[in-house]
Design a protein around this motif. Structure first.
Motif, PDB file in Angstrom:
ATOM      1  N   LEU A  12       0.815  -1.214   0.000  1.00 32.16           N
ATOM      2  CA  LEU A  12       0.000   0.000   0.000  1.00 32.16           C
ATOM      3  C   LEU A  12       0.850   1.265   0.000  1.00 32.16           C
ATOM      4  CD1 LEU A  12      -2.751   1.412   0.138  1.00 32.16           C
ATOM      5  CD2 LEU A  12      -2.597   1.247   2.643  1.00 32.16           C
ATOM      6  N   GLY A  13       1.774   1.372   0.940  1.00 33.61           N
ATOM      7  CA  GLY A  13       2.587   2.589   1.044  1.00 33.61           C
ATOM      8  C   GLY A  13       3.324   2.922  -0.241  1.00 33.61           C
ATOM      9  N   PRO A  14       4.034   1.957  -0.853  1.00 29.11           N
ATOM     10  CA  PRO A  14       4.718   2.254  -2.107  1.00 29.11           C
ATOM     11  C   PRO A  14       3.774   2.663  -3.236  1.00 29.11           C
ATOM     12  CG  PRO A  14       5.677   0.310  -1.101  1.00 29.11           C
ATOM     13  CD  PRO A  14       4.457   0.653  -0.291  1.00 29.11           C
ATOM     14  N   ALA A  15       2.552   2.111  -3.250  1.00 30.36           N
ATOM     15  CA  ALA A  15       1.598   2.500  -4.288  1.00 30.36           C
ATOM     16  C   ALA A  15       1.142   3.945  -4.110  1.00 30.36           C
ATOM     17  CB  ALA A  15       0.394   1.553  -4.262  1.00 30.36           C
ATOM     18  N   ILE A  16       0.922   4.355  -2.862  1.00 30.35           N
ATOM     19  CA  ILE A  16       0.555   5.751  -2.592  1.00 30.35           C
ATOM     20  C   ILE A  16       1.732   6.667  -2.921  1.00 30.35           C
ATOM     21  CG2 ILE A  16      -0.085   7.390  -0.788  1.00 30.35           C
ATOM     22  CD1 ILE A  16      -1.569   5.050   0.589  1.00 30.35           C
ATOM     23  N   LEU A  17       2.922   6.245  -2.551  1.00 26.95           N
ATOM     24  CA  LEU A  17       4.127   7.027  -2.851  1.00 26.95           C
ATOM     25  C   LEU A  17       4.273   7.238  -4.354  1.00 26.95           C
ATOM     26  CD1 LEU A  17       6.862   8.324  -2.225  1.00 26.95           C
ATOM     27  CD2 LEU A  17       7.843   6.008  -2.110  1.00 26.95           C
ATOM     28  N   ALA A  18       4.014   6.218  -5.149  1.00 29.14           N
ATOM     29  CA  ALA A  18       4.142   6.351  -6.604  1.00 29.14           C
ATOM     30  C   ALA A  18       3.207   7.428  -7.137  1.00 29.14           C
ATOM     31  CB  ALA A  18       3.860   5.013  -7.278  1.00 29.14           C
ATOM     32  N   GLU A  19       1.992   7.508  -6.590  1.00 30.54           N
ATOM     33  CA  GLU A  19       1.046   8.537  -7.032  1.00 30.54           C
ATOM     34  C   GLU A  19       1.544   9.929  -6.654  1.00 30.54           C
ATOM     35  OE1 GLU A  19      -3.083   5.921  -6.626  1.00 30.54           O
ATOM     36  OE2 GLU A  19      -2.877   7.826  -5.558  1.00 30.54           O
ATOM     37  N   ALA A  20       1.936  10.108  -5.396  1.00 37.55           N
ATOM     38  CA  ALA A  20       2.384  11.426  -4.941  1.00 37.55           C
ATOM     39  C   ALA A  20       3.633  11.874  -5.699  1.00 37.55           C
ATOM     40  CB  ALA A  20       2.654  11.398  -3.436  1.00 37.55           C
ATOM     41  N   ALA A  21       4.558  10.946  -5.924  1.00 36.49           N
ATOM     42  CA  ALA A  21       5.781  11.274  -6.656  1.00 36.49           C
ATOM     43  C   ALA A  21       5.479  11.634  -8.103  1.00 36.49           C
ATOM     44  CB  ALA A  21       6.755  10.104  -6.589  1.00 36.49           C
ATOM     45  N   ALA A  22       4.464  11.001  -8.692  1.00 39.14           N
ATOM     46  CA  ALA A  22       4.091  11.323 -10.073  1.00 39.14           C
ATOM     47  C   ALA A  22       3.557  12.747 -10.175  1.00 39.14           C
ATOM     48  CB  ALA A  22       3.044  10.327 -10.574  1.00 39.14           C
ATOM     49  N   VAL A  23       2.837  13.203  -9.157  1.00 38.27           N
ATOM     50  CA  VAL A  23       2.347  14.586  -9.145  1.00 38.27           C
ATOM     51  C   VAL A  23       3.535  15.546  -9.079  1.00 38.27           C
ATOM     52  CG1 VAL A  23       0.891  16.279  -7.987  1.00 38.27           C
ATOM     53  CG2 VAL A  23       0.199  13.874  -8.019  1.00 38.27           C
ATOM     54  N   ALA A  24       4.480  15.253  -8.183  1.00 41.08           N
ATOM     55  CA  ALA A  24       5.663  16.112  -8.048  1.00 41.08           C
ATOM     56  C   ALA A  24       6.443  16.176  -9.361  1.00 41.08           C
ATOM     57  CB  ALA A  24       6.556  15.598  -6.926  1.00 41.08           C
ATOM     58  N   ALA A  25       6.620  15.040 -10.003  1.00 39.32           N
ATOM     59  CA  ALA A  25       7.362  15.014 -11.261  1.00 39.32           C
ATOM     60  C   ALA A  25       6.647  15.816 -12.340  1.00 39.32           C
ATOM     61  CB  ALA A  25       7.561  13.568 -11.711  1.00 39.32           C
ATOM     62  N   ALA A  26       5.327  15.680 -12.412  1.00 37.93           N
ATOM     63  CA  ALA A  26       4.561  16.431 -13.409  1.00 37.93           C
ATOM     64  C   ALA A  26       4.609  17.926 -13.146  1.00 37.93           C
ATOM     65  CB  ALA A  26       3.114  15.945 -13.427  1.00 37.93           C
ATOM     66  N   ALA A  27       4.794  18.305 -11.880  1.00 38.34           N
ATOM     67  CA  ALA A  27       4.899  19.718 -11.520  1.00 38.34           C
ATOM     68  C   ALA A  27       6.306  20.257 -11.722  1.00 38.34           C
ATOM     69  CB  ALA A  27       4.475  19.907 -10.064  1.00 38.34           C
ATOM     70  N   GLY A  28       7.212  19.428 -12.220  1.00 40.98           N
ATOM     71  CA  GLY A  28       8.580  19.857 -12.445  1.00 40.98           C
ATOM     72  C   GLY A  28       9.457  19.755 -11.225  1.00 40.98           C
ATOM     73  N   ARG A  29       9.008  18.972 -10.236  1.00 43.01           N
ATOM     74  CA  ARG A  29       9.766  18.809  -8.998  1.00 43.01           C
ATOM     75  C   ARG A  29       9.985  17.326  -8.713  1.00 43.01           C
ATOM     76  NH1 ARG A  29      11.643  23.909  -7.241  1.00 43.01           N
ATOM     77  NH2 ARG A  29      10.077  25.458  -7.892  1.00 43.01           N
ATOM     78  N   PRO A  30      10.681  16.602  -9.583  1.00 38.13           N
ATOM     79  CA  PRO A  30      10.857  15.158  -9.383  1.00 38.13           C
ATOM     80  C   PRO A  30      11.571  14.864  -8.069  1.00 38.13           C
ATOM     81  CG  PRO A  30      12.382  15.980 -11.048  1.00 38.13           C
ATOM     82  CD  PRO A  30      11.423  17.099 -10.768  1.00 38.13           C
TER      83      PRO A  30
END
Length: 312
Positions: free
Chosen positions: A218-236
């Motif tokens: 569960l935790g890694p799946a949630i992390l993948a979503e949050a990290a994808a938002v950061a990357a799309a915002a230009g903040r990988p």
């Protein structure tokens, strides 16, 4: 350096107490009820085998409003739900040379502070500390982690950041000045939403979540979503930060929970909109799917409605 700490809770109270103990000119801007408790008991730090206290210099909003006093540094450490009120309370203390360092999670507060006081007065800031308030109002340290990250919003080096960092370091605070403090704020935001969603959705500590089938995923799946938002915002998020967060939320037997989870268990309002609502709104704008974060946000909004109704 004249310092105003807005809020004397688990975070602001801890770092403010360190500064005051080191002899810095520190005043705490607090609510009347908190002021009464601190005047009676002092500001006490316990946990990890230590216990010490200071007699804090205190001011309430009513007292501050009539005072012609500005500060060199304002450490803003309040819940996001109290931000609007804090902007009004702190305004009389902000002068032409004041630097404001907010210690809130997320990012939306930077816009609010910059709009009110000007971008030139507002720095970026990240606090990492594991503390809580006990039933007496004392600050309890739950883990050794304790450091502050500060910097200009535009990533430039500046003499004032150097001065502030020096003052913090002289008080024994582990202070860091990264190349881009907004990146650091995104890193903390991804971490805290991952941890908060994992524990709040499952109503358990990290260890309890990972002790059942399906929990470690569960935790890694949630992390993948949050990290994808950061990357799309230009903040990988850097690989080492991702690994640290992944290790944290999958650690077997860990008793770790964030303050948000403690608020949920206690039936208190949370920072759902500032932490989760803002993140999923950005995800929609960036066309990033976040089904688990959406579910956590919905879950926390239902809790929020119930908690607010209970206190009104």
């Amino acid at each position: 350096m004249r310092i105003l700490v807005v809020g004397a809770g688990a975070t602001g109270g801890f770092f403010g107490a360190l500064l005051a103990r080191a002899g810095q000119d520190v005043t705490f801007l607090v609510r009347p009820q908190r002021a009464a408790a601190l005047r009676e008991r002092g500001l006490r730090i316990t946990g990890l085998g230590e216990e010490w206290a200071i007699e804090p210099r205190l001011v309430t909003a009513d007292e501050s409003a009539g005072a012609d006093v500005s500060y060199d540094l304002v450490l803003l450490s309040v819940k996001s739900t109290a931000l609007d009120r804090a902007l009004e309370d702190v305004a009389p203390a902000v002068g032409p040379g004041t630097a404001i360092v907010p210690l809130l999670n997320g990012l939306a507060h930077l816009d609010a502070l910059s709009a009110r006081f000007g971008t030139d007065r507002v720095l970026g800031g990240v606090a990492k500390v594991v503390t809580t308030l006990d039933e007496t109002g004392d600050i309890v340290r739950l883990a050794p982690l304790a450091h502050l990250t500060i910097g200009e919003q535009d990533g430039t080096a500046s003499p004032r950041v150097e001065r502030i960092a020096k003052t913090l370091a002289e008080a024994g605070i582990d202070v860091r000045v990264p190349a881009d403090v907004v990146d650091a704020m995104w890193h903390k935001w991804v971490f805290i939403t991952t941890l908060g969603a994992t524990t709040s959705l499952m109503r358990g500590t990290v260890g309890e979540v990972n002790a059942v089938p399906g929990g470690p995923e569960l935790g890694p799946a949630i992390l993948a979503e949050a990290a994808a938002v950061a990357a799309a915002a230009g903040r990988p998020i850097p690989a080492e930060e991702l690994a640290l967060t992944r290790d944290t939320v999958t650690k077997q037997g860990s008793p770790l929970v964030p303050s948000l989870y403690r608020d949920v268990l206690a039936g208190r309002p949370t920072e759902v909109e500032h932490l989760f609502g803002d993140l999923v709104a950005r995800a929609r704008e960036l066309d990033v799917p976040t089904p688990l974060l959406d579910l956590a946000t919905l879950h926390l909004r239902v809790h929020q409605r119930r908690a607010v109704a209970a206190t009104s």
